[in-house]
Enzyme design. Structure first.
Site, PDB file in Angstrom:
ATOM      1  N   HIS A  90      -5.388  11.014   0.145  1.00 43.91           N
ATOM      2  CA  HIS A  90      -5.062   9.912  -0.690  1.00 43.91           C
ATOM      3  C   HIS A  90      -4.858   8.415   0.052  1.00 43.91           C
ATOM      4  O   HIS A  90      -4.196   8.484   1.058  1.00 43.91           O
ATOM      5  CB  HIS A  90      -4.031  10.286  -1.779  1.00 43.91           C
ATOM      6  CG  HIS A  90      -2.786  10.557  -1.310  1.00 43.91           C
ATOM      7  ND1 HIS A  90      -2.509  11.838  -0.660  1.00 43.91           N
ATOM      8  CD2 HIS A  90      -1.310   9.827  -1.010  1.00 43.91           C
ATOM      9  CE1 HIS A  90      -1.149  11.867  -0.177  1.00 43.91           C
ATOM     10  NE2 HIS A  90      -0.398  10.694  -0.317  1.00 43.91           N
ATOM     11  N   HIS A 120      -3.031   4.935  -0.724  1.00 43.93           N
ATOM     12  CA  HIS A 120      -2.254   4.317  -1.612  1.00 43.93           C
ATOM     13  C   HIS A 120      -2.501   2.925  -1.816  1.00 43.93           C
ATOM     14  O   HIS A 120      -2.778   2.144  -0.481  1.00 43.93           O
ATOM     15  CB  HIS A 120      -0.718   3.995  -1.062  1.00 43.93           C
ATOM     16  CG  HIS A 120      -0.088   5.334  -0.861  1.00 43.93           C
ATOM     17  ND1 HIS A 120       1.046   5.896  -1.673  1.00 43.93           N
ATOM     18  CD2 HIS A 120      -0.175   6.473  -0.101  1.00 43.93           C
ATOM     19  CE1 HIS A 120       1.427   6.942  -1.580  1.00 43.93           C
ATOM     20  NE2 HIS A 120       0.926   7.450  -0.312  1.00 43.93           N
TER      21      HIS A 120
HETATM   22  P1  5GP Z   1       2.364  10.874   0.423  1.00 47.75           P
HETATM   23  O1  5GP Z   1       1.854  11.978   0.403  1.00 47.75           O
HETATM   24  O2  5GP Z   1       1.297   9.931   1.028  1.00 47.75           O
HETATM   25  O3  5GP Z   1       3.538  10.589   1.199  1.00 47.75           O
HETATM   26  O4  5GP Z   1       2.967  10.220  -0.984  1.00 47.75           O
HETATM   27  C1  5GP Z   1       2.476  11.036  -2.138  1.00 47.75           C
HETATM   28  C2  5GP Z   1       2.681  10.297  -3.235  1.00 47.75           C
HETATM   29  O5  5GP Z   1       2.350  10.791  -4.402  1.00 47.75           O
HETATM   30  C3  5GP Z   1       4.034   9.504  -3.317  1.00 47.75           C
HETATM   31  O6  5GP Z   1       3.961   8.257  -3.314  1.00 47.75           O
HETATM   32  C4  5GP Z   1       4.712   9.874  -4.763  1.00 47.75           C
HETATM   33  O7  5GP Z   1       5.317   8.922  -5.539  1.00 47.75           O
HETATM   34  C5  5GP Z   1       3.322  10.335  -5.596  1.00 47.75           C
HETATM   35  N1  5GP Z   1       3.728  11.623  -6.544  1.00 47.75           N
HETATM   36  C6  5GP Z   1       4.337  12.661  -6.098  1.00 47.75           C
HETATM   37  N2  5GP Z   1       4.009  13.548  -7.476  1.00 47.75           N
HETATM   38  C7  5GP Z   1       3.396  12.794  -7.913  1.00 47.75           C
HETATM   39  C8  5GP Z   1       2.833  13.265  -9.571  1.00 47.75           C
HETATM   40  O8  5GP Z   1       3.047  14.309 -10.023  1.00 47.75           O
HETATM   41  N3  5GP Z   1       1.856  12.345 -10.236  1.00 47.75           N
HETATM   42  C9  5GP Z   1       1.802  11.045  -9.594  1.00 47.75           C
HETATM   43  N4  5GP Z   1       0.874  10.253 -10.151  1.00 47.75           N
HETATM   44  N5  5GP Z   1       2.104  10.583  -8.309  1.00 47.75           N
HETATM   45  C10 5GP Z   1       2.878  11.649  -7.567  1.00 47.75           C
END
Ligand code: 5GP
Length: 139
Positions: free
Chosen positions: A103, A105
């Site tokens: 993903h 951001h």
């Molecule tokens: P990363 O893996 O890049 O550190 O971040 C994962 C992102 O997913 C975080 O910014 C967190 O806020 C988001 N996130 C975690 N769980 C969920 C969810 O259930 N739904 C959504 N829409 N975002 C999520």
């Protein structure tokens, strides 16, 4: 590196097993709001096909995501009157990744405003409104 887990949270979102605030989708990618937004309009672009992160992604998956990032980021500039966009992407736990489906951001930014700390749940009505504003700006 571990293998792809079909039960990660974003795979469940793609299958519709967990709700999300959709911003945009095409054949290859899906864009939805982050529920812990670090800036207003914080959204995520993911490929519809499985890969853990940038390290195991194919050139086609990366290209498809980047095309959608470009589209959505420009819409965010319009929707929020943003001054800039921060694009973040983490790889494996040591790289800061928490959800193991590739993903990107997209974080709309304004001059002089810091990003909010990570890990704070956002207001769902506000997030819904932000998704609608970005979608509208995409025309
Ligand atoms: P990363 O893996 O890049 O550190 O971040 C994962 C992102 O997913 C975080 O910014 C967190 O806020 C988001 N996130 C975690 N769980 C969920 C969810 O259930 N739904 C959504 N829409 N975002 C999520």
């Amino acid at each position: 590196m571990s293998t792809y887990d079909n039960d990660n949270i974003f795979a469940k979102i793609l299958r519709g097993e967990i709700p999300s605030f959709k911003v945009y989708e095409n054949d290859d990618t899906y864009c939805f709001m982050d529920i812990m937004p670090r800036s207003d309009g914080h959204c995520l672009v993911i490929p519809k096909t499985p890969c853990r992160n940038m390290l195991d992604a194919t050139p086609a998956q990366l290209a498809a995501c980047m095309a959608t990032v470009n589209k959505v980021a420009n819409a965010c500039m319009t929707a929020f009157g943003a001054d800039g966009i921060t694009l973040q992407q983490f790889n494996e736990a040591a790289g800061g990744q928490e959800v193991f489906h590739l993903h990107f951001h997209i974080l709309p930014r304004h001059d002089g405003q810091r990003m909010r700390p990570a890990g704070t749940m956002g207001d769902m009505d506000a997030i819904k409104g932000h998704a609608e504003a970005i979608a509208k700006a995409m025309g």
